[in-house]
Design a protein around this motif. Structure first.
Motif: not given
Length: 78
Positions: A1-5, A32-38, A41-56
């Motif tokens: 799960m990653d987060v964008h502000h 593989h990015f599964e889904k994104a939510w936002t 109002a707060s400007g926060t975006v959440y992304c769910l993915s499957e990946a070999p690493s956080a760096e990828a």
């Protein structure tokens, strides 16, 4: 799960464009990015993915033009 502000007032179309930019190149890093939510109002975006690493995940997001502020590996699920 990653987060964008800082994406305040992002629209549904803009979120879809960002997600599509990730999908277009995700295979190059084995991600593989599964889904994104936002919360526009707060400007926060959440992304769910499957990946070999956080760096990828971060490399794909950076190349797509929206580097994540946080990447949280979640190695266990039920």
């Amino acid at each position: 799960m990653d987060v964008h502000h800082g994406m305040k007032d992002i629209t549904s179309d803009q979120l879809m464009q960002a997600h599509q930019a990730d999908l277009a190149i995700e295979k190059e890093e084995g991600v593989h990015f599964e889904k994104a939510w936002t919360d526009p109002a707060s400007g926060t975006v959440y992304c769910l993915s499957e990946a070999p690493s956080a760096e990828a995940v971060q490399r794909i997001h950076a190349r797509a033009g929206h580097r994540a502020d946080e990447v949280h590996p979640v190695p266990l699920a039920t």
